[in-house]
Design a protein around this motif. Structure first.
Motif, PDB file in Angstrom:
ATOM      1  N   CYS A  54      33.610  34.201  36.361  1.00 31.57           N
ATOM      2  CA  CYS A  54      32.181  33.974  36.123  1.00 31.57           C
ATOM      3  C   CYS A  54      31.924  33.980  34.620  1.00 31.57           C
ATOM      4  O   CYS A  54      31.998  35.033  33.980  1.00 31.57           O
ATOM      5  CB  CYS A  54      31.349  35.049  36.827  1.00 31.57           C
TER       6      CYS A  54
ATOM      7  N   THR B 130      33.215  38.163  34.153  1.00 32.41           N
ATOM      8  CA  THR B 130      34.093  38.918  35.057  1.00 32.41           C
ATOM      9  C   THR B 130      34.803  37.970  36.021  1.00 32.41           C
ATOM     10  O   THR B 130      34.338  36.850  36.265  1.00 32.41           O
ATOM     11  CB  THR B 130      33.312  39.951  35.907  1.00 32.41           C
TER      12      THR B 130
ATOM     13  N   GLY C 151      26.510  37.580  40.606  1.00 34.26           N
ATOM     14  CA  GLY C 151      26.307  36.725  41.778  1.00 34.26           C
ATOM     15  C   GLY C 151      26.122  35.256  41.462  1.00 34.26           C
ATOM     16  O   GLY C 151      25.831  34.458  42.351  1.00 34.26           O
TER      17      GLY C 151
HETATM   18 ZN   LIG Z   1      28.838  36.946  37.153  1.00 32.48          ZN
END
Ligand SMILES: [Zn+2]
Length: 292
Positions: A174, A179, A234
């Protein structure tokens, strides 16, 4: 707009150096274990193959952990660093094996001297090849056959180390929050079916198409659905679909990617999960276990 995950190829500048250092330490320790195991455990065959795979994988895995910790998303760096560590592991395994053999024959061998004199090491290896290094069922391979076996061993060590590093930096990352995404393998499984239609439906996020394929049939090919998701912010989530074929004995004969890292929104992941959860009671769509 991007439909599939695309690696940025970025990496922290110190990533290759940190990974090479950690990989070299692992290569040194594992090559000693490997040399003594080969010399003192009188088992040849599958066991030797597992040891060889273990050596390449062990050295590659330690290197890969550091590559990931230094946020390396470059496949080229992954392959190159992994191959270098594989070659170093191969060389160190020969140094330690030769030293261990001389020690076992009550001679005196110095690790440093073997390390610093590659020509002398090569002469030792050639001598060993002419005499034969081990026997199996009364046969002692020598010359061309033994070179071929050693060649295969070299390819395995270097190949497995390089592939381990490349595979671990190829996983989705990401970029938004910096991460690595976490894998949930086997979020769902379905029967085999029209690949092009499935790809098209998933591209339009019509997850009901998964249900329409029906349950897996024992002994037949099936699709496995794997999700990678950023558990921090997310924002980055992907779906991959593998076609897995098994033979009558249940052994895997094919494992092929049908869809590779299709980008999903958080809502898409939730929709896929709720479909799997809703249908779980009706038997076949399983909710996945989070991979370590
Ligand atoms: Zn992320």
């Amino acid at each position: 707009m991007l439909t599939h995950y695309c690696r940025s190829g970025r990496f922290e500048l110190d990533a290759p150096f940190a990974a090479l250092t950690a990989g070299a330490v692992a290569a040194l320790a594992l090559s000693w274990l490997y040399a003594y195991a080969l010399l003192y455990l009188p088992l040849i065959g599958t066991f030797t193959l597992l040891l060889t795979l273990g050596l390449g994988f062990g050295a590659g895995a330690v290197t890969a952990v550091v590559l990931r910790a230094r946020r390396c998303r470059s496949l080229r760096v992954g392959w190159a660093v992994g191959a270098l560590i594989g070659l170093l592991t191969l060389w160190l395994s020969w140094v330690t094996y030769t030293v261990a053999r001389v020690d076992a024959a009550a001679g005196e061998a110095s690790f440093l001297s073997a390390l610093l004199h590659p020509r002398a090491l090569w002469a030792c290896i050639a001598e060993l090849n002419a005499a034969g290094a081990w026997s199996f069922l009364g046969v002692t391979p020598k010359g061309g056959l033994l070179w071929a076996l050693w060649g295969a061993e070299a390819v395995l060590i270097v190949g497995v180390a390089a592939a381990t590093c490349a595979a671990s930096v190829a996983q989705p990352f990401c970029e938004g929050c910096g991460t690595w995404c976490e894998e949930r393998r086997g979020v769902a499984r379905s029967a085999d079916g029209d690949e092009a239609a499935l790809r098209e439906a998933l591209g339009k996020k019509r997850f009901a198409a998964v249900w329409a394929l029906g349950p897996t049939v024992r002994g037949s090919a099936f699709y496995r659905y794997d999700v990678f998701e950023c558990t921090a912010c997310g924002e980055t989530n992907t779906l991959s679909v593998l076609r897995i074929a098994v033979n009558a004995l249940g052994a895997r004969v094919e494992r092929r990617a049908v869809v590779r890292h299709l980008l999903l929104s958080r809502a898409d992941v939730a929709a896929l999960d709720s479909l799997a959860a809703r249908r779980a009671g009706r038997s076949w769509l399983t909710s996945g276990t989070r991979a370590a």
